[in-house]
Design a protein around this motif. Structure first.
Motif, short mmCIF file in Angstrom:
data_model
loop_
_atom_site.label_atom_id
_atom_site.label_comp_id
_atom_site.label_asym_id
_atom_site.label_seq_id
_atom_site.Cartn_x
_atom_site.Cartn_y
_atom_site.Cartn_z
N GLY A 313 0.82 -1.20 0.00
CA GLY A 313 0.00 0.00 0.00
C GLY A 313 0.86 1.25 0.00
N THR A 314 1.92 1.25 0.81
CA THR A 314 2.76 2.46 0.86
C THR A 314 3.48 2.67 -0.46
OG1 THR A 314 4.51 1.16 1.84
CG2 THR A 314 3.11 2.38 3.35
N ILE A 315 3.90 1.57 -1.10
CA ILE A 315 4.58 1.75 -2.39
C ILE A 315 3.61 2.34 -3.42
CG2 ILE A 315 5.79 0.58 -4.27
CD1 ILE A 315 6.68 -1.52 -2.29
N GLY A 316 2.35 1.86 -3.34
CA GLY A 316 1.35 2.35 -4.29
C GLY A 316 1.09 3.83 -4.20
N LEU A 317 1.44 4.45 -3.06
CA LEU A 317 1.13 5.86 -2.85
C LEU A 317 1.79 6.77 -3.88
CD1 LEU A 317 1.52 6.15 1.03
CD2 LEU A 317 -0.59 6.15 -0.28
N ALA A 327 -1.27 -2.46 -9.63
CA ALA A 327 -0.58 -3.70 -9.30
C ALA A 327 -0.26 -3.75 -7.81
CB ALA A 327 0.71 -3.81 -10.11
N TYR A 328 0.28 -2.65 -7.27
CA TYR A 328 0.59 -2.65 -5.84
C TYR A 328 -0.68 -2.71 -5.02
CZ TYR A 328 5.52 -2.21 -6.53
OH TYR A 328 6.81 -2.49 -6.87
N SER A 329 -1.74 -2.12 -5.54
CA SER A 329 -2.99 -2.21 -4.80
C SER A 329 -3.49 -3.66 -4.78
CB SER A 329 -4.01 -1.25 -5.40
OG SER A 329 -5.08 -1.93 -5.95
N THR A 330 -3.26 -4.39 -5.88
CA THR A 330 -3.64 -5.81 -5.88
C THR A 330 -2.85 -6.58 -4.83
OG1 THR A 330 -4.09 -5.66 -8.23
CG2 THR A 330 -3.86 -7.85 -7.32
N VAL A 331 -1.53 -6.36 -4.80
CA VAL A 331 -0.71 -7.03 -3.80
C VAL A 331 -1.25 -6.71 -2.41
CG1 VAL A 331 1.61 -7.18 -2.83
CG2 VAL A 331 1.32 -6.95 -5.28
N SER A 332 -1.59 -5.44 -2.21
CA SER A 332 -2.08 -4.99 -0.91
C SER A 332 -3.41 -5.67 -0.57
CB SER A 332 -2.22 -3.47 -0.96
OG SER A 332 -2.77 -2.99 0.21
N GLN A 333 -4.32 -5.73 -1.55
CA GLN A 333 -5.62 -6.35 -1.28
C GLN A 333 -5.49 -7.85 -1.04
OE1 GLN A 333 -8.35 -4.41 -0.80
NE2 GLN A 333 -6.76 -2.87 -1.05
N ALA A 450 -4.39 -2.83 13.34
CA ALA A 450 -3.75 -1.52 13.14
C ALA A 450 -3.07 -1.47 11.78
CB ALA A 450 -2.75 -1.26 14.26
N MET A 451 -2.38 -2.56 11.43
CA MET A 451 -1.71 -2.57 10.12
C MET A 451 -2.75 -2.50 9.01
SD MET A 451 1.14 -5.43 10.93
CE MET A 451 2.31 -5.31 9.62
N GLY A 452 -3.87 -3.20 9.22
CA GLY A 452 -4.92 -3.19 8.21
C GLY A 452 -5.49 -1.80 8.03
N VAL A 453 -5.73 -1.10 9.12
CA VAL A 453 -6.28 0.25 9.01
C VAL A 453 -5.28 1.16 8.29
CG1 VAL A 453 -6.99 2.28 10.30
CG2 VAL A 453 -7.80 0.03 10.98
N ALA A 454 -4.00 1.02 8.64
CA ALA A 454 -2.99 1.83 7.97
C ALA A 454 -2.97 1.52 6.47
CB ALA A 454 -1.61 1.57 8.58
N ALA A 455 -3.08 0.22 6.16
CA ALA A 455 -3.11 -0.16 4.74
C ALA A 455 -4.35 0.42 4.06
CB ALA A 455 -3.09 -1.68 4.59
N ALA A 456 -5.47 0.44 4.80
CA ALA A 456 -6.71 0.98 4.21
C ALA A 456 -6.54 2.47 3.94
CB ALA A 456 -7.88 0.73 5.14
N VAL A 457 -5.81 3.17 4.79
CA VAL A 457 -5.53 4.59 4.55
C VAL A 457 -4.79 4.74 3.23
CG1 VAL A 457 -4.16 6.56 5.34
CG2 VAL A 457 -5.52 5.23 6.98
N CYS A 458 -3.75 3.91 3.06
CA CYS A 458 -2.99 3.97 1.80
C CYS A 458 -3.90 3.68 0.62
CB CYS A 458 -1.86 2.95 1.81
SG CYS A 458 -0.66 3.22 3.09
N THR A 459 -4.74 2.66 0.77
CA THR A 459 -5.63 2.27 -0.33
C THR A 459 -6.49 3.44 -0.76
OG1 THR A 459 -5.74 0.10 0.70
CG2 THR A 459 -7.30 0.55 -1.05
N ALA A 460 -7.14 4.08 0.24
CA ALA A 460 -8.02 5.19 -0.09
C ALA A 460 -7.23 6.30 -0.77
CB ALA A 460 -8.68 5.71 1.18
N PHE A 461 -6.01 6.54 -0.31
CA PHE A 461 -5.21 7.62 -0.87
C PHE A 461 -4.84 7.37 -2.31
CE2 PHE A 461 -1.43 10.07 -1.74
CZ PHE A 461 -1.73 11.30 -1.18
#
Lengths: 686, 111
Positions: A313-317, A327-333, A450-461
Motif C-alpha cells: 500500500g505504501t509503495i502504491g502511494l 498492481a501494488y494495490s492488488t498485492v495490498s488487497q 492496526a496494520m490493516g487500518v494503515a493499509a486501508a488509509v494507503c488504499t483510499a489515498f
C-alpha cells in the motif's frame, strides 16, 4: 447421448474443457481467422462455460448439492497406496470460483476483442487466454491437490506467456521470466507441502481416493481429536503458504506482480487481479479443514498478509504508472485476504476475493481503456500512455471510463455502500474482534488490525490520487494525444458497465451484522468451512467463528465500521482534493524534492527491494553460474574432457607414427627383435 | 650316427649369418640371398631332425615320422623358389622405377 449431457457429473467436465477446445482451435488454426471469428470462438468458449456453470450452480450447488464428476484414478502406485483422483468436484467454494473465473473471464474476453483488435497476434492471445481459463478451472475444480497443482502450473505458464506476449521488447520477456522464476520458488514450497501432507495422511485427494476412502476430508475429520502430528501439519501448511506467497504475490515473493504489468491490460485484469493471484487464497480456504490445525502457520499467514497489505500500500502511494498503482494495490488487497485467512475467517477472505475480483478487474479494464485511447496517438507501448503525471482532465474525453473508474475506486477504497467497504470492513472487524477475544493488551488481533487500518488509509489515498491525476485537473501530456483521445468502443465499455454494477452490488450479499442480519454469501459458503469450525468450537478456540452476535460485538463492529469509513472517506476526499486540482503534480514534486525527499524516493523505488534481491540473490547466483561456467564447462568439460582426450590421442599418434619409417630393414629389425623376445619367453619363462 | 647338436649348431650358424645379412645388407638382391640362407638353415634342421628320429627305432611302419622332415624340406624349397620368383620380380620393378636396388630408398609403404 441426450441423457449423458444432462447428467451434471458429465456436464461439469464441459466447464473446463470448452475453454481448452477454444484454446486449441485458436492455437492450431488461428492463422486463418480474423479478429471476429477468433474472438467469437474464444468468447463463445468462456461464455458457454459460464452458462453451464451457472445452470449447475442454480440447479445443484445453490441448493446445497455438491457435484462429483466422473473421472478416473491417475498415476496409481499400488505399493505406495498413491493415486490421483482425476475428477472434478464442485462444492460451494469451487463453484463460486468457477463462476468468478468464467463470469469475469467472459467480460474480459469480450473487452479483449476491442482492446486487442488491432494487434496482429490476436489468435495467439485468445488461445493463451482460453488456456488460462482451462488451467484456472482445473485448479479450482480438481478433486485433488495434484490436479490443483496441475492447474497451478498451468496458470503460471499462461501468465508467463501473456506477460511476455509482446516478447519483441526485451523488458517484457524479462518480466515474464521473472514471474516464472519467482513462482517456481513458491512452487517448490508447495510441492514440499504436498509431500508432507501425503506422508502424514496418505492421500492428496479431497473426497475420492481408491486407497483412502473419503480422501483428506474424512481422514482429517477422523483424526482431528489428537491423532495428528500438529508439528508436521504446521510445517506442511508453512510450505503450502510459501507456494501461496509465490502465486498470490505476498512478501517476500511479491516482486514479480508489479513487473507482470508488461502484459496486455486485460491480462492484468483477469490473471493478475481477479483470478490467478487469488489461487493461494483459494488453496488455503479449500484446505481450511487442515489449516485449522495449524495455528502457528495461520499466525504467520496473518502477519505476512498484514505486512504485505501495508508494505505494498505504501509503495502504491507514489507510483506514476497507472498500472503499477493498481498492481501494488492488488498485492495490498491480497494481503488483506491472507490477513483474514490467517485470523481464521475464511468466508470473509473469500468474500473479499469475490468483491475484489469485480472492482479490481473493473479498475484494470478502465485503465486499459485510458491507455487504449492514448496509445492511438502516442503509439503502442509508449510509456507516456501509462504515466499518470502526463494525464489529467480525461473526464471530458472518456466519460464512461471515468464513471466506472470512480465506482471501482470507491470499491477499492472502501467507501461505504460500495462492495469493497463490506468485505474490507469485515476483515478489519475480524481482526478487531479477535483482538478483544484474545485479551491481554496488544496482541496479534490488534496488531493486524492496526496494520490493516494503515493499509486501508494507503488504499483510499492511492485510489483517489489515481482518479484525480487521470480524469481531473489539466491535461499534462502531449497535446495531440488529448485531442485524439476518444471513448473506447462498445465492446469495451459494455463489460466495464457490467463490472461496475457488480462492483457496487456484490457487497450486499453479506451485510454487516450491525446493520442487518442478511448474509446469503456466508450461509452459502458455510458447509465448506463446517468441519473446520466444528473442530475449533470443540476446542473453544478464539479463532472459531460465531454465528450469533452479542451486544458487545455489535458495538465493536460499529466502532470498527465508523473508524474505517471515516478513514476511507476522509483520506479519499483529501487525496482527491489535492490531485484533482491542477497543482497536484507540482505539489507532489515539491514534496519529493523537499524535506520529504528521502522517504518519497524510498517509496518511489519500492524500498529498493528489487535492488536488494539483485544483490542478495541474483548477483550471487550469476557469479556462481559464471564460476561454474568457467570451472566446469570451459575448463573441465571443454578443455580437459573434450579437447584433452582429442589432444591425448593426437599426441600419442604423433609419437606412434614415428615407428612407420617405410624402410624395410627397420621392420625387419623389429621383426627379429620380436622373434628373439618370443624365443626368450619360450625358453626361459616357461 | 650324426649328432643332433652338430646339425642344430650348423643350422643356427647358417640362420644367424642369414639374419645378419638381412639386417645389414642394403641391396635388395643380397637381402633376398640372405633370406634364402635363413630358409636353408631351417631345411638343414628339418633334415637333421628327420634323420635323428629315423634312427630312434620304434614301429617299422612309422613311415611318416621317419620321412616328414624330408617332405617339409622339399616343400620349403618349392615355396622358396616361388618366393624368389616373386621377390626378383619386385626387385626388377623397383629398379625400373628408381634405377637402384637399395632397400632403404624404397619407403613408399610409409605413405
Amino acid at each position: 447421448m441426450d441423457n449423458l449431457f444432462k447428467n451434471p457429473e458429465v456436464l461439469l467436465w464441459l466447464v473446463p474443457l470448452l475453454p481448452l477446445l477454444g484454446s486449441a482451435t485458436n492455437g492450431l488454426f488461428g492463422k486463418r481467422f480474423n479478429i471476429a471469428s477468433s474472438g467469437a470462438i474464444a468468447c463463445g468458449a468462456v461464455v458457454g462455460a459460464f452458462i453451464i456453470a451457472l445452470s449447475l450452480f442454480i440447479s445443484r450447488v445453490s441448493q446445497g448439492i455438491t457435484i462429483q464428476s466422473i473421472g478416473y484414478n491417475w498415476m496409481v502406485v499400488q505399493e505406495a497406496g498413491f493415486a490421483v483422483s482425476f475428477r472434478l468436484y464442485a462444492d460451494q467454494l469451487s463453484m463460486l470460483m468457477t463462476l468468478i473465473i468464467t463470469g469475469v473471464g467472459s467480460l474480459i474476453h469480450i473487452y479483449s476483442v476491442g482492446y486487442m483488435g488491432h494487434d496482429e497476434g490476436f489468435a495467439r492471445y485468445f488461445s493463451y487466454l482460453n488456456l488460462f481459463c482451462f488451467a484456472m478451472l482445473m485448479l479450482v475444480l480438481g478433486d485433488s491437490l495434484v490436479t490443483l497443482f496441475l492447474g497451478w502450473e498451468g496458470v503460471g505458464l499462461c501468465s508467463y506467456l501473456l506477460i511476455g506476449f509482446w516478447f519483441k521488447e526485451r523488458k517484457n520477456s524479462d518480466a515474464g521470466k521473472k514471474a516464472f522464476i519467482v513462482n517456481r520458488i513458491g512452487d517448490f514450497g508447495f510441492m514440499l507441502g504436498m509431500f508432507l501432507i501425503f506422508w502424514h495422511f496418505g492421500t492428496l485427494s479431497y473426497m475420492d481416493d481408491p486407497f483412502v476412502p473419503g480422501g483428506l476430508y474424512r481422514i482429517v475429520a477422523e483424526n482431528s481429536h489428537g491423532h495428528m502430528d500438529l508439528n508436521l501439519i504446521n510445517w506442511a501448511c508453512v510450505c503450502l503458504f510459501i507456494g501461496a506467497c509465490g502465486k498470490s504475490a505476498q512478501i517476500p515473493l511479491y516482486v514479480w506482480l508489479p513487473d507482470a504489468m508488461a502484459g496486455p491490460t486485460p491480462v492484468s485484469a483477469l490473471i493478475h487481479a481477479a483470478t490467478m493471484v487469488t489461487a493461494g487464497v483459494y488453496m488455503i480456504a479449500r484446505l481450511n479443514f487442515i489449516w485449522v490445525h495449524a495455528e502457528a502457520a495461520l499466525q504467520l499467514v496473518a502477519i505476512v498478509g498484514a505486512a504485505t497489505a501495508l508494505f505494498a500500500g505504501t509503495i502504491g502511494l507514489v507510483q506514476r504508472d497507472i498500472k503499477k498503482v493498481l498492481a501494488y494495490s492488488t498485492v495490498s488487497q491480497l494481503g488483506f485476504m491472507f490477513m483474514a485467512l490467517g485470523l481464521g475467517n475464511y468466508p470473509v477472505a473469500v468474500f473479499h476475493l469475490f468483491t475484489h475480483a469485480f472492482f479490481k478487474a473493473l479498475l484494470f479494464l478502465g485503465a486499459g481503456s485510458v491507455i487504449h485511447s492514448l496509445e492511438h496517438t502516442l503509439g503502442h507501448g509508449n510509456p507516456d500512455s501509462q504515466d499518470l503525471f502526463k494525464m489529467g482532465g480525461l473526464k471530458k474525453k472518456l466519460p464512461v471510463t471515468c464513471m466506472v473508474m470512480i465506482v471501482g475506486s470507491c470499491g477499492l477504497a472502501g467507501i461505504p455502500l460500495f462492495s469493497g467497504f463490506f468485505s474490507k470492513d469485515a476483515i478489519l472487524y475480524t481482526a478487531f474482534e479477535l483482538g478483544s477475544a484474545m485479551g491481554g493488551g496488544i496482541n496479534l488481533g490488534y496488531i493486524v488490525w492496526a496494520m490493516g487500518v494503515a493499509a486501508a488509509v494507503c488504499t483510499a489515498f492511492y485510489s483517489f490520487r489515481l482518479i484525480g491525476l487521470c480524469f481531473f485537473g489539466k491535461w499534462r501530456g502531449a497535446d495531440a494525444a488529448y485531442a485524439h483521445a476518444e471513448e473506447s468502443p462498445r465492446s469495451m465499455t459494455l463489460p466495464l458497465a457490467i463490472l461496475a454494477l457488480a462492483a457496487i452490488g456484490a457487497g450486499y450479499l453479506w451485510m454487516p451484522a450491525a446493520w442487518l442480519n442478511y448474509a446469503p454469501f456466508s450461509d452459502y459458503l458455510a458447509p465448506v468451512f463446517a468441519a473446520g469450525q466444528e473442530h475449533l468450537h470443540h476446542n473453544h478456540s478464539v479463532f472459531a467463528l460465531h454465528a450469533e452476535h452479542s451486544a458487545d460485538s455489535i458495538a465493536r463492529e460499529w466502532v470498527n465500521m465508523i473508524i474505517s469509513s471515516v478513514v476511507a472517506i476522509g483520506v479519499s476526499f483529501f487525496a482527491f482534493s489535492i490531485y484533482s486540482s491542477p497543482k497536484g503534480v507540482a505539489r507532489e514534486q515539491a514534496l519529493a524534492s523537499g524535506k520529504m525527499g528521502a522517504p518519497y524516493r524510498l517509496l518511489l523505488n519500492k524500498y529498493y527491494i528489487d535492488e536488494l534481491y539483485q544483490i542478495l540473490f541474483v548477483r550471487p547466483i550469476q557469479i556462481l553460474s559464471d564460476v561454474a561456467f568457467v570451472m566446469i564447462d570451459v575448463i573441465f568439460i571443454d578443455l580437459i574432457l573434450v579437447n584433452g582426450s582429442a589432444m591425448a590421442v593426437a599426441t600419442g599418434s604423433r609419437i606412434a607414427r614415428r615407428v612407420q619409417t617405410g624402410v624395410v630393414r627397420h621392420y625387419l629389425y623389429a621383426f627379429a627383435a620380436g622373434a628373439a623376445i618370443l624365443l626368450a619367453l619360450f625358453l626361459f619363462v616357461r | 650316427m650324426l649328432e643332433p647338436k652338430i646339425v642344430f649348431a650348423l643350422a643356427a650358424v647358417l640362420f644367424s649369418v642369414g639374419l645378419y645379412g638381412v639386417l645389414s645388407r642394403g641391396n635388395l638382391v643380397l637381402l633376398l640371398m640372405s633370406l634364402e640362407l635363413m630358409l636353408n638353415a631351417a631345411n638343414v634342421a628339418l633334415v637333421g631332425v628327420a634323420r635323428y628320429w629315423a634312427g630312434m627305432g620304434g614301429a617299422a611302419d612309422d613311415f611318416s615320422r621317419a620321412h616328414s622332415g624330408q617332405f617339409f624340406t622339399l616343400m620349403v624349397m618349392a615355396v622358396a623358389a616361388a618366393e624368389v620368383g616373386v621377390g626378383l620380380a619386385i626387385i626388377v620393378a623397383v629398379f625400373r622405377r628408381k634405377h637402384t636396388s637399395a632397400a632403404d630408398l624404397a619407403t613408399e609403404l610409409k605413405h
